[in-house]
Scaffold this active site. Sequence first.
Site, PDB file in Angstrom:
ATOM      1  N   GLU A  40      47.062  46.419  45.061  1.00 23.56           N
ATOM      2  CA  GLU A  40      48.436  45.971  44.834  1.00 23.56           C
ATOM      3  C   GLU A  40      49.351  47.181  44.605  1.00 23.56           C
ATOM      4  OE1 GLU A  40      50.629  42.835  41.739  1.00 23.56           O
ATOM      5  OE2 GLU A  40      48.794  43.870  41.144  1.00 23.56           O
ATOM      6  N   LYS A 110      54.537  37.206  45.560  1.00 24.43           N
ATOM      7  CA  LYS A 110      53.713  36.840  44.408  1.00 24.43           C
ATOM      8  C   LYS A 110      54.390  35.784  43.532  1.00 24.43           C
ATOM      9  CE  LYS A 110      51.269  39.137  40.576  1.00 24.43           C
ATOM     10  NZ  LYS A 110      51.077  40.453  39.917  1.00 24.43           N
ATOM     11  N   CYS A 147      46.643  39.557  42.275  1.00 24.72           N
ATOM     12  CA  CYS A 147      46.385  39.974  40.894  1.00 24.72           C
ATOM     13  C   CYS A 147      46.431  38.815  39.894  1.00 24.72           C
ATOM     14  CB  CYS A 147      47.353  41.097  40.512  1.00 24.72           C
ATOM     15  SG  CYS A 147      46.820  42.087  39.083  1.00 24.72           S
TER      16      CYS A 147
END
Length: 266
Positions: A40, A110, A147
């Site tokens: 990431e 995200k 994540c």
Amino acid sequence: MKIALGQFAVAPEWRVNLDQCVSLIERAAAEGAGLLILPESIIAADMHDPGITVRTAQMLDGPFVSGLVNALAGKALSVICCIATPAVPALTHNCQIVLDATGVVACYRKLHLYDAFNMKESNDYVPGTELPPIVQVGDIRVGLMTCYDVRFPEVARSLVVRGADLLSVPAAWVCGPGKEWHWEVMVTARALENTCYVAAVGECGPRNIGCSMLVDPMGVAVVRAGSGPDLLFANVDKERMRATREVLPVLANRRFKDPELRASQE
């Protein structure tokens, strides 16, 4: 299909990180991998510079992504990674992108921002508003998560019921008491509860744990990295997934498959 997990420490200078990614692309392609997953936020990072994410963000057609696409020319290899792209003034989007030699194939912003453990990702990012896509790479269907998303099982389940064979989880998982254990438990749980593969690729370095791994549908870590730079290779075996779902049919045995069904049974 053979996949590669490329773990490295992200530097403050984007050109250094592009060179590192190009090297990993060359090595993955040389080993016959069809997919390379990177961590990431790989354009730039510096734990001592809180403004670096916004300041170094680039558009999807900027020099960083263009450099990756150029490196893929003539290769039967796709790359998944996360970069910061400009959003509203002074904020960015955390975008997980899928690339091949033709350019950007897919982009996922995200959903879940890491406002936890005394950190506040929302200082840098605007959250996405759409469920992540599923992308065909070779003979496997890849669902995208980033994540902190791995702590939200409904995201993984939504991808798998839509047909994902493999969940891609680029991350920059921050060190701390028990955090390596959290990572391993969450990644393993998402694989086992959905009887799918999960490729979780973490940044290493002074702040983050690394610990990249590919977990199979039975919850077994096929490969795993330590805390330093690494390039791992493993196979995503669709027959392994089919056989697991035959003996462990948790998806078929679900009783609550959508909100309407749940309401009717309560």
